[in-house]
Design an enzyme around this catalytic site. Structure first.
Site: not given
Ligand code: DX5
Ligand code: ZN
Length: 219
Positions: A9, A34, A36, A38, A67, A69, A138, A145, A176
């Protein structure tokens, strides 16, 4: 059992040298990057968006595991696919229609996946299994993190793996959050096969060793 895949990640990478950090993970034998995303609304944090991925895509050939979010994935799927996403994972708890998001991801040529937060029962994702390539369970509350692995999510992984096997579906299970050499074995044993790790990879001195240790512990 499906092949073990390690997904660093980049949330834990040094953003000032992101390209080099990702190249080092590729060289270390990591399987998927990966990414992330957000939005400060679905989760209480903001990370980065499609332009970062677009730049990375130019210098890195790895599989990009995105991913999202975010509250409204439907509005951003196209941006991310055009910027190089291979898989798009969105949250079942988002505000868009699940099947619509799946169809949109597929129509643009990427692989669709659904993530569930710790509070969401596995049963909720079961109806969508025939239409997705991966389910992400999750193992921390999404947003940051470096949190601790929630071992009590393992029954969800186990239940999903049993259904996937029984129905002979070709769905990967990803975990994750808090994955390291001490916790990865529990997730692998429960039936996960794609392992996201931020701190346990990017915060280590030797990436080659860190990837190898995680893979060995999962096997
Ligand atoms: C958390 C993110 C994770 C995070 C994992 O919301 O989805 O991908 O980067 O970090 P670690 O491995 O440090 O728990
Ligand atoms: Zn993630």
């Amino acid at each position: 059992m499906k092949e073990v895949l390690i997904a660093p990640s980049i949330l834990s990478a040094d953003f000032a040298k992101l390209g080099e950090e990702c190249a080092a993970m590729e060289k270390a034998g990591a399987d998927q990057l990966h990414i992330d995303v957000m939005d400060g609304h679905f989760v209480p944090n903001i990370s980065y968006g499609a332009p970062i991925m677009k730049s990375l895509r130019k210098v890195n050939k790895m599989f990009f595991d995105t991913h999202l979010m975010i509250s409204h994935p439907i509005d951003y799927v196209e941006d991310f696919v055009k910027s190089g996403a291979d898989r798009i994972t969105f949250h079942l708890e988002c505000e868009d229609d699940t099947m619509e998001v799946i169809e949109k991801i597929k129509s643009l040529g990427a692989l669709p996946a659904i993530a569930i937060k710790p509070g969401t029962p596995f049963e909720k994702v079961v109806p969508y299994l025939p239409f997705i390539e991966m389910v992400l369970v999750m193992t921390v509350e999404p947003g940051f993190g470096g949190q601790s692995f929630m071992a009590d999510m393992m029954p969800k992984v186990k239940a999903l793996r049993e259904i996937i096997e029984k129905e002979q579906l070709s769905v990967n299970i990803q975990v994750d959050g808090g994955i390291d050499k001490n916790t990865i074995g529990f997730a692998a044993e429960a039936g996960a096969n794609i392992f996201v790790a931020g701190s346990a990879l990017f915060k280590q001195e030797d990436y080659d060793k860190a990837v190898e240790e995680l893979r060995a512990a999962a096997n």
